[in-house]
Design a protein around this motif. Structure first.
Motif, short mmCIF file in Angstrom:
data_model
loop_
_atom_site.label_atom_id
_atom_site.label_comp_id
_atom_site.label_asym_id
_atom_site.label_seq_id
_atom_site.Cartn_x
_atom_site.Cartn_y
_atom_site.Cartn_z
N SER A 159 0.92 -1.18 -0.04
CA SER A 159 0.08 0.19 -0.16
C SER A 159 1.49 0.92 0.49
O SER A 159 -0.14 2.33 -0.63
N GLU B 170 -6.20 -6.34 -17.03
CA GLU B 170 -5.10 -7.37 -15.92
C GLU B 170 -3.31 -6.82 -16.37
O GLU B 170 -3.84 -6.40 -17.91
N THR C 56 -12.89 -4.79 -18.66
CA THR C 56 -11.84 -5.18 -17.63
C THR C 56 -11.01 -5.56 -18.03
O THR C 56 -10.47 -5.02 -19.35
N GLY D 80 -1.36 -8.60 -9.44
CA GLY D 80 -2.83 -9.74 -9.40
C GLY D 80 -4.11 -8.37 -8.80
O GLY D 80 -5.16 -8.11 -10.10
N GLY D 81 -3.97 -7.62 -8.18
CA GLY D 81 -4.85 -6.50 -7.29
C GLY D 81 -4.36 -5.09 -7.95
O GLY D 81 -5.11 -4.12 -7.36
N LEU D 82 -3.47 -4.85 -8.95
CA LEU D 82 -3.26 -3.90 -9.14
C LEU D 82 -4.10 -3.77 -10.31
O LEU D 82 -4.13 -4.02 -11.53
N GLY D 83 -4.81 -2.27 -10.78
CA GLY D 83 -5.46 -1.48 -12.01
C GLY D 83 -4.42 -1.27 -12.71
O GLY D 83 -3.45 -1.09 -12.51
#
Length: 102
Positions: A4, A91, A89, A22-25
């Motif tokens: 973070s 990724e 979407t 994986g969780g990063l946009g």
């Protein structure tokens, strides 16, 4: 690993060669300062800290990073590309990973 914390002054995520992203946009590049693809338009930001060098690039000039590479002091490296899909979407996909000394 993505944390973070942010790189001071650049607002970029803190990543390392083992990060999955994986969780990063999308990642906004507010003030690119290098022209890595040689087309005359600044498109990249390079950041160095005590552990690594990270290069974020926006090759399609939409203000969002399309590619990121991290090279750690121990020789570990990784690269990812950001993919946007027609259904909205997106990724980050790892495109390369290894160690420069092996």
């Amino acid at each position: 690993m993505v944390t973070s914390g942010e790189i001071p002054g650049l607002g970029l995520p803190d990543i390392d060669a083992q990060s999955s992203l994986g969780g990063l946009g999308p990642v906004e590049l507010q003030h690119p300062s290098q022209d890595l693809d040689g087309n005359g338009v600044v498109d990249s930001i390079t950041d160095n800290d005590v552990d690594s060098t990270t290069i974020w690039s926006d090759y399609d000039a939409d203000g969002l990073a399309d590619h990121v590479t991290v090279i750690e002091n121990d020789g570990d490296y990784a690269a990812w590309e950001y993919h946007r899909f027609p259904d909205g979407t997106s990724e980050w996909r790892r495109t390369d990973q290894g160690n420069l000394e092996k």
